[in-house]
Design a protein around this motif. Structure first.
Motif, PDB file in Angstrom:
ATOM      1  N   ASP A 116      40.431  38.496  30.882  1.00  0.00           N
ATOM      2  CA  ASP A 116      40.208  37.853  32.170  1.00  0.00           C
ATOM      3  C   ASP A 116      38.730  37.492  32.225  1.00  0.00           C
ATOM      4  OD1 ASP A 116      39.995  37.030  34.715  1.00  0.00           O
ATOM      5  OD2 ASP A 116      40.643  38.916  35.641  1.00  0.00           O
TER       6      ASP A 116
ATOM      7  N   LEU B 181      43.202  46.410  36.497  1.00  0.00           N
ATOM      8  CA  LEU B 181      41.855  46.872  36.863  1.00  0.00           C
ATOM      9  C   LEU B 181      41.945  48.216  37.575  1.00  0.00           C
ATOM     10  CD1 LEU B 181      38.803  46.217  37.160  1.00  0.00           C
ATOM     11  CD2 LEU B 181      39.361  45.284  39.390  1.00  0.00           C
TER      12      LEU B 181
ATOM     13  N   ALA C 245      43.615  31.591  32.571  1.00  0.00           N
ATOM     14  CA  ALA C 245      43.483  32.270  33.854  1.00  0.00           C
ATOM     15  C   ALA C 245      44.556  33.329  33.983  1.00  0.00           C
ATOM     16  CB  ALA C 245      43.624  31.258  34.974  1.00  0.00           C
ATOM     17  N   PRO C 246      44.258  34.425  34.690  1.00  0.00           N
ATOM     18  CA  PRO C 246      45.301  35.416  34.937  1.00  0.00           C
ATOM     19  C   PRO C 246      46.399  34.833  35.830  1.00  0.00           C
ATOM     20  CG  PRO C 246      43.306  35.935  36.155  1.00  0.00           C
ATOM     21  CD  PRO C 246      42.954  34.822  35.241  1.00  0.00           C
TER      22      PRO C 246
ATOM     23  N   ILE D  66      42.434  43.496  31.239  1.00  0.00           N
ATOM     24  CA  ILE D  66      41.343  42.918  32.013  1.00  0.00           C
ATOM     25  C   ILE D  66      40.311  42.263  31.117  1.00  0.00           C
ATOM     26  CG2 ILE D  66      41.408  44.176  34.176  1.00  0.00           C
ATOM     27  CD1 ILE D  66      39.504  46.178  32.983  1.00  0.00           C
TER      28      ILE D  66
ATOM     29  N   PHE E 118      42.316  34.632  48.252  1.00  0.00           N
ATOM     30  CA  PHE E 118      42.381  35.779  47.349  1.00  0.00           C
ATOM     31  C   PHE E 118      43.833  36.000  46.959  1.00  0.00           C
ATOM     32  CE2 PHE E 118      42.389  40.089  45.912  1.00  0.00           C
ATOM     33  CZ  PHE E 118      41.146  40.250  45.312  1.00  0.00           C
ATOM     34  N   TYR E 119      44.103  35.798  45.688  1.00  0.00           N
ATOM     35  CA  TYR E 119      45.464  35.967  45.196  1.00  0.00           C
ATOM     36  C   TYR E 119      45.615  37.340  44.553  1.00  0.00           C
ATOM     37  CZ  TYR E 119      45.864  30.921  45.712  1.00  0.00           C
ATOM     38  OH  TYR E 119      45.879  29.653  46.208  1.00  0.00           O
TER      39      TYR E 119
ATOM     40  N   MET F 100      44.631  42.469  38.465  1.00  0.00           N
ATOM     41  CA  MET F 100      44.257  43.432  39.507  1.00  0.00           C
ATOM     42  C   MET F 100      44.930  44.790  39.301  1.00  0.00           C
ATOM     43  SD  MET F 100      41.931  42.438  41.482  1.00  0.00           S
ATOM     44  CE  MET F 100      41.062  41.217  40.532  1.00  0.00           C
TER      45      MET F 100
ATOM     46  N   VAL G 238      46.519  38.667  41.431  1.00  0.00           N
ATOM     47  CA  VAL G 238      46.776  38.255  40.049  1.00  0.00           C
ATOM     48  C   VAL G 238      47.073  39.497  39.219  1.00  0.00           C
ATOM     49  CG1 VAL G 238      45.387  36.181  40.167  1.00  0.00           C
ATOM     50  CG2 VAL G 238      44.338  38.339  39.512  1.00  0.00           C
TER      51      VAL G 238
ATOM     52  N   GLN H  50      35.422  42.880  40.699  1.00  0.00           N
ATOM     53  CA  GLN H  50      35.024  43.453  39.411  1.00  0.00           C
ATOM     54  C   GLN H  50      33.679  44.151  39.513  1.00  0.00           C
ATOM     55  OE1 GLN H  50      36.711  43.543  36.671  1.00  0.00           O
ATOM     56  NE2 GLN H  50      38.235  41.923  36.694  1.00  0.00           N
TER      57      GLN H  50
ATOM     58  N   GLU I 101      38.958  26.588  38.169  1.00  0.00           N
ATOM     59  CA  GLU I 101      40.312  27.041  38.550  1.00  0.00           C
ATOM     60  C   GLU I 101      41.144  27.334  37.303  1.00  0.00           C
ATOM     61  OE1 GLU I 101      43.225  28.278  40.999  1.00  0.00           O
ATOM     62  OE2 GLU I 101      41.219  27.617  41.615  1.00  0.00           O
ATOM     63  N   ALA I 102      40.996  26.432  36.295  1.00  0.00           N
ATOM     64  CA  ALA I 102      41.801  26.617  35.086  1.00  0.00           C
ATOM     65  C   ALA I 102      41.354  27.853  34.313  1.00  0.00           C
ATOM     66  CB  ALA I 102      41.688  25.384  34.200  1.00  0.00           C
ATOM     67  N   LEU I 103      40.055  28.144  34.361  1.00  0.00           N
ATOM     68  CA  LEU I 103      39.567  29.334  33.661  1.00  0.00           C
ATOM     69  C   LEU I 103      39.840  30.602  34.456  1.00  0.00           C
ATOM     70  CD1 LEU I 103      36.144  28.093  32.278  1.00  0.00           C
ATOM     71  CD2 LEU I 103      38.258  28.447  31.033  1.00  0.00           C
ATOM     72  N   GLY I 104      40.251  30.420  35.703  1.00  0.00           N
ATOM     73  CA  GLY I 104      40.624  31.581  36.500  1.00  0.00           C
ATOM     74  C   GLY I 104      39.446  32.297  37.108  1.00  0.00           C
ATOM     75  N   ILE I 105      38.272  31.682  37.052  1.00  0.00           N
ATOM     76  CA  ILE I 105      37.113  32.361  37.636  1.00  0.00           C
ATOM     77  C   ILE I 105      37.100  32.138  39.135  1.00  0.00           C
ATOM     78  CG2 ILE I 105      34.609  32.453  37.661  1.00  0.00           C
ATOM     79  CD1 ILE I 105      34.664  31.573  34.767  1.00  0.00           C
ATOM     80  N   ASN I 106      36.975  33.248  39.834  1.00  0.00           N
ATOM     81  CA  ASN I 106      37.098  33.216  41.283  1.00  0.00           C
ATOM     82  C   ASN I 106      36.065  34.161  41.848  1.00  0.00           C
ATOM     83  OD1 ASN I 106      38.017  34.120  43.911  1.00  0.00           O
ATOM     84  ND2 ASN I 106      39.887  32.952  43.483  1.00  0.00           N
TER      85      ASN I 106
ATOM     86  N   PHE J 232      37.379  37.587  42.834  1.00  0.00           N
ATOM     87  CA  PHE J 232      37.649  38.484  41.702  1.00  0.00           C
ATOM     88  C   PHE J 232      36.359  39.039  41.124  1.00  0.00           C
ATOM     89  CE2 PHE J 232      41.628  35.786  40.834  1.00  0.00           C
ATOM     90  CZ  PHE J 232      42.303  36.449  41.832  1.00  0.00           C
ATOM     91  N   LEU J 233      35.347  38.146  41.067  1.00  0.00           N
ATOM     92  CA  LEU J 233      34.052  38.603  40.553  1.00  0.00           C
ATOM     93  C   LEU J 233      33.530  39.763  41.388  1.00  0.00           C
ATOM     94  CD1 LEU J 233      32.070  35.376  39.603  1.00  0.00           C
ATOM     95  CD2 LEU J 233      33.046  37.072  38.098  1.00  0.00           C
TER      96      LEU J 233
ATOM     97  N   ASN K 257      36.943  36.785  34.611  1.00  0.00           N
ATOM     98  CA  ASN K 257      36.235  37.429  35.722  1.00  0.00           C
ATOM     99  C   ASN K 257      35.584  38.729  35.264  1.00  0.00           C
ATOM    100  OD1 ASN K 257      36.934  35.619  37.903  1.00  0.00           O
ATOM    101  ND2 ASN K 257      39.027  36.313  37.525  1.00  0.00           N
TER     102      ASN K 257
END
Lengths: 239, 79, 327
Positions: free
Chosen positions: C192, C65, C38-39, C189, C56-57, C62, C59, A14, A2-7, A10-11, C194
Motif C-alpha cells: 500500500d 494495519l 491502490a488498495p 500493508i 474516507f473509505y 485498514m 479499504v 498510517q 487516485e489510481a495509486l491509492g494515495i489518500n 490513509f496517510l 500510503n
C-alpha cells in the motif's frame, strides 16, 4: 493519485499507527533493553575489575610466598651450615681426644717396652759379666779374684764405684737429669747416681751402644762419661 | 480506436521506461562486486563495507525506482 | 542432510502437499485476480467525509494495519515482560526477550559504529522501522491474504469473473468471464503506497530533525551553501549547486524510500498471482516464489532501516570537515 491509492486520510492513519508503535516500542523494548545492556556492561566491567584486583592480590600473595620461601630456605641452609660446622668441630675434638688417647697409649706402650728391655738387659748383665769374667780368667789366668772382677765390671758398666759416680766429674746443678747407661743400673747404683747429682729428678735410660760408663744430661749440658765416647776420643787423638 | 492507440502507447511506454532498470541492475552488481572483493581481501572491514555497500546499492537502485515511478505514472494516467 | 535423514517423514509430507496441491488445483482452478496498485475498497461507499481530508473509505489495508499494530503491541508487551523478569533476577534474558535482544544488539552495534554518540537517538528509528516493515512484509505472506474477500461488481471496461456457489454465503471464482471482482479482506500493508509513503516521510523528516538537533542551524548550510561563493569564486559556486542538489535529493529520498519497498512487495504479489494463474496445478513454482518473497521481505526491512540509520548518522556529522578535506 487516485489510481495509486494515495489518500491524505490513509496517510494520517498510517502516521498515527507509526507514532503509536514508535512510542510503545521505545518504552517497552528499547529502553528496558538498552538499560539492561548498560547494566550488564557495567556489571561485566565490574566483574573484570574485580578479577583484575583478585589477580593482583594473588600476584602479591605469590610474591609474598616466594619471599617467605626464600627466607625459609636461607634459614634452613644457615641451620645446616651451623650444624655442619658444629659437627666438624665436634669431630675434630673427638679426633684430637682420640689422637691424644692414642699418643698416651703409645707412650705407655713405649715405656712398657722400655721397661721390658731394661729388664731383659738387666738379666743379661749378670750373664754378660759372668761370660766376661770367664773369658778374662781364661786370658789372664787366675790373677784376679772374682769379687774384684765383678766390681770392675760393675764400674765399667755403671760408672759407679763404691757409691760414687766416677766417670763424670764436676758439680752438677739442675732440675732434671737424664742418665744413660749401657745396661740397666741396679737400685743401689741408681741411689748413688741420685746422690752424686743433686738433682731433683733423675731419669734413667738404657742404651747398649755406649758400651759402658754413663752419659749424663743435665739442663743443656751433656757430660759424656761413656766408653764409646772415650773410644771415640781415643780414635780422634790417634788420627 | 484512438483511445486504443493511446492505451497501447501507455503500455509500451511503461514497459520501455523500465529499461532503465538494466542500468540499476548493473550498478547494484558492481557495488556488490566491489564490496565482496574488499571483504575477501580484508575480512575485518566487513561491517563498514556492508553499510557502505547497502548505501551504494540504494543509490543505484533509486534510478530503477525513478523508472518504476515513471512507468506507474504512464500506466495509471496519474499526470 | 543429516536432519533430513533423521526425520525422513518430512520429505513425504512435502510430497503429499504437492499432490494435494495438484488435486486441489484441478478442482478449484486458480484465477488471476485483478491487480491494482491502490488498495481495494471493501465497502463501495465512503465511511465518512471530513471537511479538508475528503472521503474516507474502508479499504482492505485498514484491517491489516490494525492486525499488524495489535500483533506488534502484543509482541512488545511480551518482550517487555520477559525483559523485566530477567532484569529483576539476573540480567540474563530468556525466551522472546533473548531472541529480540540478540537481533537488536546487532543493530545497535551497527548503529554505534555509524552514529557514534548519537546512537541513542538514531537507534529507535532504525529498530522501529525495521521491526514494523518486517512484520508488515511477513504478515503479507500468510495464507488468506489477498485471496479471501468480498465480491464486487466489476467496473465497466474491466475484466471480471463468474462466481460459483460454494456453501451458504461463500462463493468461488471460476475461470469464465463474468461481472465480479474480488476485494480481499486483507492486503499486506507494505503493498500500500500510503504505508510506504508514510514511512518514507517520517524517516526523512526524522533525519532532518536529528540533523538540526545535532548541528543546530548550521545544518542548513548543507543545503544553502553561499559562504564559499565570495571567498572562492569557482568552487564556491560549485558548492552552492551541490547544496541545491542535496536539497533535491532529500525529496528524492522520500520517493526512493517509498517506491523501493512498494516496488519490491508489489512485484512479489504480482509474481505469485501471475505464476499461480498461469501454471495452475503445478503449485511448486508459487511456493518457490513465496520463499523468495520471505527473503526479499526480510532484506527490504533491513535495507529500509539501515538506510534511515545511515542517512541519520550522516546528518549528525557536520559537513564542515568534509569541506576542508575536499579542497
Amino acid at each position: 493519485m487516485e489510481a495509486l491509492g494515495i489518500n491524505l486520510g490513509f496517510l494520517i492513519v498510517q502516521i498515527i499507527a507509526f507514532t503509536i508503535l514508535f512510542l510503545t516500542l521505545n518504552a517497552w523494548i528499547y529502553k528496558p533493553m538498552l538499560d539492561m545492556m548498560e547494566t550488564r556492561k557495567q556489571k561485566i566491567a565490574q566483574g573484570l575489575e574485580d578479577a583484575r584486583v583478585a589477580a593482583e592480590a594473588r600476584a602479591n600473595a605469590e610474591k609474598e610466598a616466594a619471599k617467605i620461601i626464600a627466607e625459609a630456605q636461607a634459614e634452613a641452609s644457615k641451620v645446616i651450615r651451623d650444624a655442619t660446622e658444629r659437627a666438624e668441630s665436634a669431630g675434630k675434638e673427638v679426633k684430637a681426644a682420640a689422637e691424644a688417647e692414642a699418643a698416651k697409649a703409645r707412650e705407655a706402650a713405649l715405656a712398657e717396652v722400655e721397661l721390658e728391655r731394661a729388664r731383659i738387659l738387666g738379666e743379661l748383665r749378670g750373664q754378660v759379666a759372668s761370660l766376661a769374667v770367664a773369658a778374662a780368667n781364661k786370658l789372664v789366668g787366675e790373677a784376679l779374684d772374682e769379687k774384684k772382677q765383678r766390681a770392675l765390671l760393675d764400674e765399667f758398666f755403671s760408672g759407679v764405684k763404691a757409691g760414687k759416680v766416677v766417670v763424670v766429674e764436676g758439680e752438677f746443678q739442675g732440675e732434671a737429669a737424664e742418665v744413660t747407661s749401657a745396661l740397666p743400673l741396679t737400685g743401689e747404683e741408681q741411689e748413688a747416681v741420685k746422690k752424686s747429682f743433686k738433682a731433683k729428678e733423675v731419669t734413667f735410660k738404657v742404651n747398649p751402644s755406649i758400651l759402658g760408663g754413663l752419659v749424663v744430661k743435665i739442663g743443656d749440658k751433656v757430660l759424656d762419661g761413656s766408653v764409646a765416647g772415650k773410644l771415640e776420643g781415643l780414635r780422634h787423638s790417634l788420627k | 480506436m484512438e483511445g486504443s492507440i493511446m492505451e497501447a502507447g501507455r503500455y509500451v511506454g511503461a514497459g520501455l521506461a523500465m529499461l532503465g532498470a538494466a542500468g540499476a541492475g548493473i550498478g547494484v552488481g558492481l557495488s556488490a562486486l566491489g564490496a565482496l572483493t574488499g571483504m575477501a581481501r580484508n575480512p575485518d572491514t566487513y561491517g563498514n563495507l556492508l553499510s557502505s555497500m547497502i548505501l551504494g546499492i540504494a543509490f543505484s537502485e533509486a534510478i530503477a525506482i525513478y523508472c518504476l515511478v515513471i512507468s506507474f505514472l504512464m500506466l495509471f494516467k496519474v499526470v | 542432510m543429516e536432519q533430513v535423514k533423521r526425520r525422513p517423514w518430512r520429505r513425504w509430507v512435502l510430497l503429499g502437499l504437492l499432490i494435494v496441491g495438484y488435486i486441489l488445483g484441478g478442482r478449484f482452478v486458480p484465477v488471476q485476480p485483478e491487480i491494482t496498485v491502490a488498495p481495494e475498497k471493501l465497502i463501495e461507499e465512503p465511511l465518512f467525509t471530513l471537511p479538508v481530508i475528503g472521503d474516507f473509505y474502508l479499504v482492505n489495508t485498514m484491517p491489516t494495519l490494525i492486525l499488524t499494530v495489535i500483533l506488534l503491541l502484543i509482541f512488545a508487551y511480551a518482550v517487555n515482560r520477559s525483559l523485566k523478569k530477567s532484569a529483576q533476577t539476573d540480567l540474563v534474558p530468556r525466551g522472546i526477550g533473548n531472541a529480540t535482544e540478540a537481533i537488536l544488539e546487532v543493530i545497535y552495534n551497527m548503529t554505534e559504529g555509524a552514529a557514534g554518540k548519537w546512537v541513542r537517538t538514531v537507534f529507535p528509528w532504525f529498530a522501529t522501522i525495521m521491526i514494523y516493515v518486517l512484520f508488515a512484509n511477513l504478515l503479507k505472506l500468510l495464507p488468506g491474504f489477498e485471496s479471501i474477500g468480498v465480491l464486487h461488481h466489476v467496473a465497466p471496461g474491466h475484466e471480471g469473473h463468474a462466481k460459483e456457489l460454494l456453501a451458504g454465503k461463500w462463493y468461488l471464482f471460476t475461470a469464465e468471464e463474468g461481472e465480479y471482482i474480488l476485494a480481499p479482506f486483507f492486503r499486506g500493508i507494505s503493498v500500500d503506497l500510503n504505508f510506504t509513503f508514510t514511512l518514507a516521510l517520517i524517516a526523512v523528516v526524522a533525519i532532518q530533525v536529528v540533523g538540526f538537533r545535532a548541528q543546530g542551524w548550521g545544518y542548513l548550510t548543507k543545503f544553502f551553501n553561499f559562504g564559499g561563493v565570495f571567498k572562492k569564486p569557482v568552487f564556491g559556486v560549485i558548492d552552492m549547486f551541490m547544496g541545491i542538489l542535496e536539497l533535491i535529493s532529500e525529496f528524492a529520498k522520500i520517493l526512493s524510500f517509498a517506491f523501493r519497498l512498494f516496488g519490491n512487495m508489489f512485484a512479489g504479489i504480482v509474481l505469485v498471482s501471475v505464476f499461480g494463474a498461469l501454471l495452475g496445478k503445478i503449485s511448486i513454482v508459487p511456493a518457490a516464489i513465496y520463499m523468495f518473497e520471505l527473503f526479499v521481505g526480510i532484506i527490504q526491512a533491513f535495507v529500509f532501516g539501515i538506510l534511515t540509520m545511515v542517512f541519520m548518522s550522516m546528518a549528525t556529522q557536520g559537513h564542515g570537515g568534509e569541506e576542508h578535506a575536499g579542497h
